[in-house]
Design a protein around this motif. Sequence first.
Motif, PDB file in Angstrom:
ATOM      1  N   THR A 147       0.837  -1.201   0.000  1.00 13.38           N
ATOM      2  CA  THR A 147       0.000   0.000   0.000  1.00 13.38           C
ATOM      3  C   THR A 147       0.878   1.260   0.000  1.00 13.38           C
ATOM      4  O   THR A 147       0.862   2.069   0.947  1.00 13.38           O
ATOM      5  CB  THR A 147      -0.935   0.006   1.227  1.00 13.38           C
ATOM      6  OG1 THR A 147      -1.452  -1.301   1.464  1.00 13.38           O
ATOM      7  CG2 THR A 147      -2.107   0.937   0.980  1.00 13.38           C
ATOM      8  N   LEU A 148       1.643   1.411  -1.033  1.00 12.62           N
ATOM      9  CA  LEU A 148       2.612   2.501  -1.128  1.00 12.62           C
ATOM     10  C   LEU A 148       1.975   3.868  -0.945  1.00 12.62           C
ATOM     11  O   LEU A 148       0.854   4.130  -1.429  1.00 12.62           O
ATOM     12  CB  LEU A 148       3.330   2.450  -2.477  1.00 12.62           C
ATOM     13  CG  LEU A 148       4.403   1.371  -2.610  1.00 12.62           C
ATOM     14  CD1 LEU A 148       4.792   1.194  -4.063  1.00 12.62           C
ATOM     15  CD2 LEU A 148       5.610   1.705  -1.756  1.00 12.62           C
ATOM     16  N   GLU A 149       2.710   4.739  -0.258  1.00  9.65           N
ATOM     17  CA  GLU A 149       2.309   6.132  -0.067  1.00  9.65           C
ATOM     18  C   GLU A 149       3.363   7.029  -0.707  1.00  9.65           C
ATOM     19  O   GLU A 149       4.515   6.608  -0.901  1.00  9.65           O
ATOM     20  CB  GLU A 149       2.177   6.440   1.421  1.00  9.65           C
ATOM     21  CG  GLU A 149       1.165   5.564   2.142  1.00  9.65           C
ATOM     22  CD  GLU A 149       1.130   5.838   3.646  1.00  9.65           C
ATOM     23  OE1 GLU A 149       1.913   6.690   4.118  1.00  9.65           O
ATOM     24  OE2 GLU A 149       0.321   5.184   4.328  1.00  9.65           O
ATOM     25  N   LEU A 150       2.963   8.280  -0.998  1.00 12.50           N
ATOM     26  CA  LEU A 150       3.906   9.209  -1.618  1.00 12.50           C
ATOM     27  C   LEU A 150       5.164   9.365  -0.770  1.00 12.50           C
ATOM     28  O   LEU A 150       6.282   9.470  -1.286  1.00 12.50           O
ATOM     29  CB  LEU A 150       3.241  10.578  -1.821  1.00 12.50           C
ATOM     30  CG  LEU A 150       2.069  10.625  -2.790  1.00 12.50           C
ATOM     31  CD1 LEU A 150       1.507  12.056  -2.853  1.00 12.50           C
ATOM     32  CD2 LEU A 150       2.473  10.162  -4.182  1.00 12.50           C
ATOM     33  N   GLY A 151       5.009   9.348   0.529  1.00 11.33           N
ATOM     34  CA  GLY A 151       6.139   9.535   1.439  1.00 11.33           C
ATOM     35  C   GLY A 151       7.110   8.371   1.468  1.00 11.33           C
ATOM     36  O   GLY A 151       8.170   8.470   2.093  1.00 11.33           O
ATOM     37  N   ASP A 152       6.769   7.294   0.796  1.00  5.32           N
ATOM     38  CA  ASP A 152       7.689   6.149   0.728  1.00  5.32           C
ATOM     39  C   ASP A 152       8.760   6.353  -0.334  1.00  5.32           C
ATOM     40  O   ASP A 152       9.698   5.559  -0.436  1.00  5.32           O
ATOM     41  CB  ASP A 152       6.912   4.857   0.430  1.00  5.32           C
ATOM     42  CG  ASP A 152       5.927   4.498   1.520  1.00  5.32           C
ATOM     43  OD1 ASP A 152       4.908   3.835   1.201  1.00  5.32           O
ATOM     44  OD2 ASP A 152       6.160   4.888   2.689  1.00  5.32           O
ATOM     45  N   SER A 153       8.636   7.420  -1.104  1.00  2.93           N
ATOM     46  CA  SER A 153       9.659   7.727  -2.112  1.00  2.93           C
ATOM     47  C   SER A 153      10.980   7.996  -1.406  1.00  2.93           C
ATOM     48  O   SER A 153      11.072   8.886  -0.552  1.00  2.93           O
ATOM     49  CB  SER A 153       9.258   8.949  -2.939  1.00  2.93           C
ATOM     50  OG  SER A 153       8.104   8.684  -3.695  1.00  2.93           O
TER      51      SER A 153
END
Lengths: 114, 108
Positions: free
Chosen positions: A80-86
């Motif tokens: 469940t990737l989030e933008l902050g995982d970049s």
Amino acid sequence: KAGVTQTPRYLIKTRGQQVTLSCSPISGHRSVSWYQQTPGQGLQFLFEYFSETQRNKGNFPGRFSGRQFSNSRSEMNVSTLELGDSALYLCASSFLQGAKNIQYFGAGTRLSVL
Amino acid sequence: EDKVVQSPLSLVVHEGDTVTLNCSYEVTNFRSLLWYKQEKKAPTFLFMLTSSGIEKKSGRLSSILDNKELFSILNITATQTGDSAVYLCVVTGNQFYFGTGTSLTVIP
């Protein structure tokens, strides 16, 4: 001796997807640690595996998980990737578990979440 | 809370200058302190220090640890453009604790 190998080097995903990163340690090294590096936070410890067992874990949500195989290769999964995982995800290996061991780093996997 | 603080955050010097990078820490069950150099790739190992007062040297780089005052310094003399990088301080206790790094830029 080959160094720590991480694959893939670059990855682009969208929010909600999941991703698996791979790390092959230096031959003979049994400890593998994973780190997340972002410009603002520096290097943050995710977890350490030794002999297929998770020995230490940092303060990351359960979406971040990992495992280690009998040949010491390790995978890290983010669901469940989030933008902050970049971030740049670095893997490091060492001969023994824990401190007083020099960690050798791979070149990292740069993950971009759109 | 265990922490590692590096200073300065960034530094710009001219070739030939001498620089001193600082690392202070508060880490439970301290075992060792390591310095790494990170260019646009994986961090590469420089030094590991475990005992106070012992200075490590490698060419123009040297480092010393004071584990009573809980700090270490990394010195680079006669800097070259190839020294431009982020220098990371890592302290090992129950796990590895990283500072945010000092970004060094050496101008020709």
